[in-house]
Design an enzyme around this catalytic site. Structure first.
Site, short mmCIF file in Angstrom:
data_model
loop_
_atom_site.label_atom_id
_atom_site.label_comp_id
_atom_site.label_asym_id
_atom_site.label_seq_id
_atom_site.Cartn_x
_atom_site.Cartn_y
_atom_site.Cartn_z
N SER A 189 0.83 -1.24 -0.10
CA SER A 189 0.06 -0.09 0.09
C SER A 189 0.89 1.29 0.08
O SER A 189 1.55 1.46 -0.75
CB SER A 189 -0.93 -0.01 1.29
OG SER A 189 -1.75 0.94 1.12
N HIS A 221 -2.42 -1.34 -4.42
CA HIS A 221 -3.77 -1.40 -4.44
C HIS A 221 -4.29 0.15 -4.36
O HIS A 221 -3.57 0.96 -4.29
CB HIS A 221 -4.55 -2.14 -3.41
CG HIS A 221 -4.35 -1.87 -2.05
ND1 HIS A 221 -4.83 -2.42 -0.98
CD2 HIS A 221 -3.84 -0.60 -1.51
CE1 HIS A 221 -4.64 -1.74 0.05
NE2 HIS A 221 -3.91 -0.70 -0.25
#
Length: 210
Positions: free
Chosen positions: A107, A132
């Protein structure tokens, strides 16, 4: 973090003792490594951690604006705004900032990894990288949820543009790759453009080989 847990963590941090003509001085291991211009980005990316890392970056710039800095990243990600604070400080200061993933960079951790100086973005062989789209827990009245949803979409667009810049991937490819949790091995992250090199051993300078 509770005080008891913090005390346990602090007790586990090794101390380093150095001798000088002024006597002995002791440092915790992270402070000693900071003198070597190494900063650790470990655990959740959140506001307090971001403040500490930004302060270290600014301190090292003031100490020597021409000498490289290295971020060692082992993070599951965290708060987008905290990650952007670190990112913007990395870009703002004059020293080049290299990034190295040990363990994982997921992330916002992967975002900081990719944002390192080109040619100085590294992952170790068995590390993993995950990208993501940003997420948010919208709640409250319908109008508030709509505002939060718009902000998430705007943040997603901004992050996608930055990932595209750092990886040299088309924005369409970034959007596709980040639609869901996308786990990459180190070699895959290199092929995607998130990093430049994969290391299993520290490179040896030519003068050390002689």
């Amino acid at each position: 973090m509770s005080h008891d847990h913090a005390d346990i963590v602090n007790a586990l941090i090794p101390m380093v003792v150095e001798q000088s003509n002024r006597g002995e001085r002791s440092f915790d291991i992270y402070s000693r490594l900071l003198r070597e211009r190494i900063i650790f980005v470990t655990g959740q990316v959140e506001d307090h951690m971001a403040s500490v890392i930004c302060a270290q970056l600014l301190f090292l710039e003031a100490e020597n604006p021409k000498k490289d800095i290295f971020l060692y990243i082992n993070s599951p990600g965290g708060v987008v705004t905290a990650g952007l604070a670190i990112h913007d400080t990395m870009q703002y200061i004059r020293p080049k900032v290299g990034t190295l993933c040990i363990g994982q960079a997921a992330s916002m951790g992967s975002f900081l990894l990719a944002a390192g100086e080109p040619g100085m973005r590294v992952a170790t062989t068995n590390s993993r990288i995950m990208i993501h789209q940003p997420s948010g827990g919208a709640q409250g009245m319908a109008a508030d949820i709509e505002i939060q949803a718009r902000e998430i979409l705007r943040m997603r667009k901004r992050l996608n543009a930055l990932y595209a810049k750092y990886t040299n991937q088309p924005i369409e490819e970034i959007e596709k790759a980040m639609d869901r949790d996308n786990f990459l091995e180190a070699d895959e992250a290199k092929a995607f453009g998130l990093i430049d090199k994969v290391f299993d051993k520290r490179p040896v300078a030519s003068e050390e080989k002689e």
